[in-house]
Design a protein around this motif. Structure first.
Motif, PDB file in Angstrom:
ATOM      1  N   LEU A 187       6.415  10.340  -9.247  1.00  0.00           N
ATOM      2  CA  LEU A 187       5.929   9.812 -10.522  1.00  0.00           C
ATOM      3  C   LEU A 187       5.301  10.933 -11.337  1.00  0.00           C
ATOM      4  CD1 LEU A 187       6.036   6.978 -11.513  1.00  0.00           C
ATOM      5  CD2 LEU A 187       3.691   6.636 -10.745  1.00  0.00           C
ATOM      6  N   THR A 188       4.471  11.721 -10.663  1.00  0.00           N
ATOM      7  CA  THR A 188       3.799  12.816 -11.361  1.00  0.00           C
ATOM      8  C   THR A 188       4.821  13.788 -11.939  1.00  0.00           C
ATOM      9  OG1 THR A 188       2.190  12.638  -9.602  1.00  0.00           O
ATOM     10  CG2 THR A 188       1.924  14.452 -11.134  1.00  0.00           C
TER      11      THR A 188
ATOM     12  N   GLY B  16       0.819  -1.218   0.000  1.00  0.00           N
ATOM     13  CA  GLY B  16       0.000   0.000   0.000  1.00  0.00           C
ATOM     14  C   GLY B  16       0.846   1.258   0.000  1.00  0.00           C
ATOM     15  N   LEU B  17       2.069   1.153  -0.526  1.00  0.00           N
ATOM     16  CA  LEU B  17       2.991   2.280  -0.437  1.00  0.00           C
ATOM     17  C   LEU B  17       3.115   3.058  -1.734  1.00  0.00           C
ATOM     18  CD1 LEU B  17       5.964   0.934   1.678  1.00  0.00           C
ATOM     19  CD2 LEU B  17       4.656   3.000   2.102  1.00  0.00           C
ATOM     20  N   LEU B  18       2.642   2.449  -2.806  1.00  0.00           N
ATOM     21  CA  LEU B  18       2.918   3.022  -4.126  1.00  0.00           C
ATOM     22  C   LEU B  18       2.517   4.493  -4.194  1.00  0.00           C
ATOM     23  CD1 LEU B  18       3.939   2.248  -6.968  1.00  0.00           C
ATOM     24  CD2 LEU B  18       1.561   1.983  -7.601  1.00  0.00           C
ATOM     25  N   GLU B  19       1.237   4.714  -3.855  1.00  0.00           N
ATOM     26  CA  GLU B  19       0.714   6.072  -4.005  1.00  0.00           C
ATOM     27  C   GLU B  19       1.473   7.063  -3.132  1.00  0.00           C
ATOM     28  OE1 GLU B  19      -1.976   8.327  -6.045  1.00  0.00           O
ATOM     29  OE2 GLU B  19      -2.301   6.160  -5.914  1.00  0.00           O
ATOM     30  N   ARG B  20       1.629   6.677  -1.860  1.00  0.00           N
ATOM     31  CA  ARG B  20       2.181   7.641  -0.914  1.00  0.00           C
ATOM     32  C   ARG B  20       3.665   7.899  -1.136  1.00  0.00           C
ATOM     33  NH1 ARG B  20      -1.268   9.075   3.138  1.00  0.00           N
ATOM     34  NH2 ARG B  20       0.315  10.662   3.433  1.00  0.00           N
TER      35      ARG B  20
ATOM     36  N   LEU C 207       1.686   3.846 -16.796  1.00  0.00           N
ATOM     37  CA  LEU C 207       1.028   4.017 -15.506  1.00  0.00           C
ATOM     38  C   LEU C 207       0.241   2.771 -15.131  1.00  0.00           C
ATOM     39  CD1 LEU C 207      -0.437   7.584 -15.191  1.00  0.00           C
ATOM     40  CD2 LEU C 207       1.121   6.400 -13.672  1.00  0.00           C
ATOM     41  N   ILE C 208      -0.492   2.270 -16.128  1.00  0.00           N
ATOM     42  CA  ILE C 208      -1.302   1.082 -15.850  1.00  0.00           C
ATOM     43  C   ILE C 208      -0.409  -0.069 -15.438  1.00  0.00           C
ATOM     44  CG2 ILE C 208      -2.753  -0.658 -16.946  1.00  0.00           C
ATOM     45  CD1 ILE C 208      -3.937   1.678 -18.597  1.00  0.00           C
TER      46      ILE C 208
ATOM     47  N   HIS D 185       5.480  14.671 -15.734  1.00  0.00           N
ATOM     48  CA  HIS D 185       5.387  16.060 -16.189  1.00  0.00           C
ATOM     49  C   HIS D 185       6.620  16.465 -16.985  1.00  0.00           C
ATOM     50  CE1 HIS D 185       2.083  17.671 -13.293  1.00  0.00           C
ATOM     51  NE2 HIS D 185       1.692  16.675 -14.058  1.00  0.00           N
ATOM     52  N   ILE D 186       7.770  16.106 -16.452  1.00  0.00           N
ATOM     53  CA  ILE D 186       9.004  16.448 -17.164  1.00  0.00           C
ATOM     54  C   ILE D 186       9.006  15.779 -18.536  1.00  0.00           C
ATOM     55  CG2 ILE D 186      11.499  16.097 -17.176  1.00  0.00           C
ATOM     56  CD1 ILE D 186      11.326  16.375 -14.098  1.00  0.00           C
TER      57      ILE D 186
END
Lengths: 798, 84
Positions: free
Chosen positions: A227-228, A217-221, A267-268, A232-233
């Motif tokens: 990642l974003t 459960g760590l990916l997002e946090r 991303l998927i 973006h870069i």
């Protein structure tokens, strides 16, 4: 373990049992020895949890363990980031995650047992109602994040960048095979030699790691923000690359496609831990990805729009070719909030690249026209156009030759002139700002399609917007409206027309009539009435000349050359430049006088006044080694005719003979020097050159002079517009003198008011603004006809 | 050197030979047209009276038509007669 339930159970047995099942209580991960007897059953737990809360015993221990052992171990790989390169970073991250995963899984058996025990019955206990596994994940997250080191992002970035590079490379190579051929020795993805490309390994490791992160459960946090920013870069650099190409194709679709295939696929894969199919994902993750995608899509649009806006000046200049880019931009503007940025940027670009003295007026006009066209496509309401081009208008107003350039653009026959095309296409007549509001009729007709002004519209411009929309449709109107007055344009056209009519050799007027008709449609019949008379003069001259040539008396004493004339109605032509009156050779003047006699005979009570310096002479010149046939102006002809009588002349002598100032003569004589007929033997003395000199250096000099002459020859025969205006203002002078004689001294605005009251009444009165009057009066001060002190004008004492 | 003129095209402005610059009735220059005309010259000629005053023909005709009784020159009040 049946005796556990007994009340007589001694505490040491319970302790042993607890220590076996939850070794964490004695700071161990596993019990020392495997003992099936001690293994707890569901039954046991249920009994136990009745009497006390197992969770509050075990979980704090787990928390402590996490805090002291696991988290520091995890972060230990994240220090000294400056010494770690990308590859090392990738490995560090992988190891860290792996260790975290294995360490955490070791705790799983205990958690399962806790789960079996069921939730705490005490409703005030903080562990009641919790799902133990979720809570465990929470602990992991909380503990890790509480100890997060300062530069942890670098490592994570290394990891994802490496993976993304590899991924992009795989995607690219699957679409474009040729890219990967032997041309590169290093693999684009993993920067390893092609022979031992690590791409596949990296991909595998990457997916494995992601899977673990998801399970924890760590990916997002942990990696979400990184990642974003990474994506973006990526998007920025991709958009930048795409925008470097020409503007002639739309990039929106390829960009969306790229986002969909490359970025979203990646991303998927991250979220699903390897598989590229989004089907296998559960609802929640799909939702998260969708939100992510929307954000990225907006970011893509915004980046693209900014990039295009920065290039907008070039897009505008290349306009008809950059149509696709403008369309892209229009779509983007609807989705992003960048209109203000667009206005600011484009205005800035215009200011630095267009509106400075280094750019010639025709170029500015071309750019302005392109801007009108491009912005009209970008924003059909014309709001952007109005706002952005305001500085251009202000600047053009300051340029002296704007009107001349616009008018000559209108009359340009060559196919490159936008203005001529626009004129030929026709259109409604020009509406000026001052004409009053749009007719209410028009508004009513279209009320169903009424659109509010864009939010950034200037409310002070509100009144003009309805008309603004109409004005957008017509480039010529916009250019003419730069000055807010048609008079200037009409006057300039008149001057230009006069020059064209006088310079032509035959009585051809077809072309001018065509132009005039086109212009009449724009400016109205009344404004161009003078021009009509001018063209008619030329046309009539042909007829009159025909009649004069038939005159018997004129023919009987005819000289050995033919004379003809353009007969003009002086009142309708712009004033001619007449600082000096050229004295023609006697026999030419006699011939012209005869022509006047013939004219007088033809038209009773009318006579002619020659403008001796205007016209056109065709003559043959024969020297010892050359024969020339030239079409030249009377002054040139007179000059060379004098040299026929005498081989050497001084400028002063010539000046006296021809009644022309020496400065003018020196310029005009340059023409004959360039033709190598005359040479300046000493200062201001010219002599005839019968034979051409074969000296090279002289030839070079000659060509230079010729260029100079060509420049000079385009000089207009008409007085300049400002001279004309000054002439008009002279009307006021007598009034001003009268005022000042009576009232001694007056300030500027008083004079202005008085003039308004007395001098500018009735039809055809000359209008004169305050600044213009000031200029006029200051001019008079300079000529010592007025005195100016402490804000008051007065007449000098005689 | 020998210079031969083949043709000489001059530029001239025409004007009425009159003792004044402006028409006494419309105050426009004689060389321009009267206010009702567009083209000067042949289309809007001048006429002379026996009193030697001259006007745009359209102007003086309008004047004469508006007179009730005797026809007088607007400048000198003598009886208006066209100069032959």
């Amino acid at each position: 373990m049946d005796n556990l339930s007994n009340s007589s159970t001694n505490s040491s047995t319970l302790e042993k049992w607890l220590e076996y099942n939850f070794p964490i209580l004695i700071n161990k991960i596993k019990p020392d020895v495997q003992n099936d007897d001690m293994e707890a059953t569901e039954e046991n737990f249920k009994m136990l949890s009745l009497s006390f809360c197992l969770q509050s015993l075990v979980i704090p221990k787990i928390e402590k363990y996490m805090r002291i052992i696991i988290a520091p171990k995890f972060w230990s790989k994240f220090v000294n980031v400056s010494e770690i390169d990308e590859k090392q970073g990738f490995q560090n991250f992988t190891t860290s995650v792996n260790e975290l995963y294995t360490d955490s899984s070791k705790l799983l058996p205990m958690l399962k047992k806790l789960e079996l025990a069921g939730s705490c019955k005490d409703e005030y206990c903080m562990y009641s109602q919790v799902n133990i596994l979720d809570y465990f994940k929470l602990i992991i997250r909380g503990t890790l994040l509480s100890q997060i080191p300062l530069y942890h992002t670098t490592i994570i970035e290394h990891f994802y960048k490496t993976a993304f590079n590899v991924f992009c490379n795989i995607e690219a190579s699957s679409t474009t095979e040729d890219l990967h051929n032997n041309s590169t020795i290093l693999c684009e993805g993993c920067k390893q030699e092609q022979s031992n490309c690590q791409c596949q390994i990296i991909v595998d490791v990457f997916h494995e790691t992601n899977k673990k992160l998801i399970q924890l459960g760590l990916l997002e946090r942990l990696v979400g923000s990184i990642l974003t920013s990474l994506i973006h870069i990526r998007i920025e650099s991709h958009v930048h690359r795409v925008c470097n190409r020409t503007f002639d194709s739309s990039q929106l679709e390829p960009l969306e496609c790229w986002l969909e295939t490359v970025v979203m696929n990646w991303l998927i894969r991250i979220y699903s831990g390897g598989s590229s199919r989004s089907m296998s994902l559960d609802y929640k993750v799909r939702n998260a990805i969708n939100t992510f995608k929307q954000k990225l899509s907006y970011f893509l649009y915004e980046t693209y729009t900014r990039e295009r806006i920065d290039q907008l000046f070039n897009i505008v200049i290349e306009y008809p070719d950059s149509r696709a880019a403008v369309d892209d931009l229009r779509i983007c503007l609807e989705r992003t909030d960048l209109r203000k940025y667009l206005i600011r940027t484009l205005q800035e670009a215009l200011k630095t690249r267009l509106l400075h003295p280094g750019v010639s007026t025709p170029d500015i006009l071309t750019a302005y026209i392109a801007a009108i066209k491009a912005l009209r496509q970008l924003d059909p309401t014309g709001m952007l156009l109005e706002t952005i081009t305001e500085p251009i208008k202000v600047y053009l107003r300051r340029r002296e030759d704007t009107v001349r350039c616009v008018v000559s653009g209108l009359l340009d026959e060559s196919s490159t002139s936008d203005l001529a095309d626009e004129l030929a296409r026709g259109g409604e007549s020009i509406q000026l700002d001052v004409d009053g509001g749009a007719s209410p009729q028009e508004d009513k007709e279209d009320w169903e399609n009424w659109q509010p002004d864009p939010v950034d519209a200037d409310p002070t411009e509100f009144m003009s917007t309805t008309r603004g929309r109409r004005r957008v449709s017509d480039i010529i109107s916009m250019l003419v409206n730069v000055y807010g007055s048609q008079d200037l344009f009409v006057n300039e056209y008149r001057t230009l027309l006069a020059d064209r009519l006088l310079s032509q050799l035959n009585y051809q007027t077809d072309r001018e009539i065509r132009h005039l008709e086109l212009l009449k449609r724009r400016f109205g019949e009344h404004q161009l009435h003078h021009c009509e008379v001018m063209i008619k003069d030329i046309y009539d001259s042909k007829r009159i000349d025909g009649n004069v040539q038939l005159d018997k008396k004129y023919n009987s004493e005819k000289a050995n050359f033919s004379t003809s004339a353009l007969i003009l109605s002086a009142q309708f032509w712009p004033p001619f430049k007449e600082e000096w009156k050229l004295e023609l050779p006697v026999y030419v003047q006699e011939q012209l006088d005869k022509y006047v006699k013939a004219f007088e005979a033809l038209k009773g009570n009318r006579t002619l006044c020659w403008k001796p310096h205007l016209g056109n002479v065709n003559l043959d010149i024969e020297t010892r080694d050359r024969k020339l046939n030239l079409n030249i102006s009377p002054i040139h002809a007179t000059l060379i005719l004098h040299f026929q009588d005498k081989n050497e002349w001084n400028l002063d002598e010539l000046s006296e003979l021809m009644h022309v100032p020496t400065t003018v003569l020196r310029r005009k004589i340059g023409y004959w020097v360039s033709q190598a007929l005359l040479v300046e033997t000493s200062r201001d003395t010219f002599s005839l050159q019968e034979e051409i000199a074969t000296n090279n250096s002289r030839n070079i000099q000659t060509t230079i002079v010729t260029d100079m002459i060509d420049d000079e020859e385009v000089e207009s025969a008409m007085a300049s517009a400002s001279d004309q205006r000054e002439e008009e203002l002279q009307v006021f002078w007598s009034y001003i003198v009268g005022m000042l004689t009576n009232l001694d001294s007056m300030p500027l605005d008083r004079i202005h008011q008085m003039l308004k009251m007395f001098a500018s009444q009735g039809s055809g009165a000359v209008e004169c603004g305050l600044p213009e009057l000031r200029l006029f009066l200051d001019n008079k001060v300079r000529q010592h006809q007025l005195l100016f002190s402490s804000g008051l004008y007065k007449l000098p004492k005689p | 050197m020998k210079v031969t003129i083949n043709s000489w095209r001059g530029v001239a402005t025409w004007r009425w030979v009159a003792n004044d610059d402006n028409c006494g009735i419309c105050r426009m220059p004689f060389d321009a047209s009267c206010p009702d005309c567009k083209i000067p010259g042949d289309d809007c000629p001048l006429v002379w009276g026996q009193c030697s005053h001259c006007f745009h023909i359209h102007c003086i005709m309008k004047w004469l038509n508006s007179q009730q009784t005797s026809l007088l020159c607007p400048m000198c009040r003598q009886e208006w007669k066209f100069k032959e």
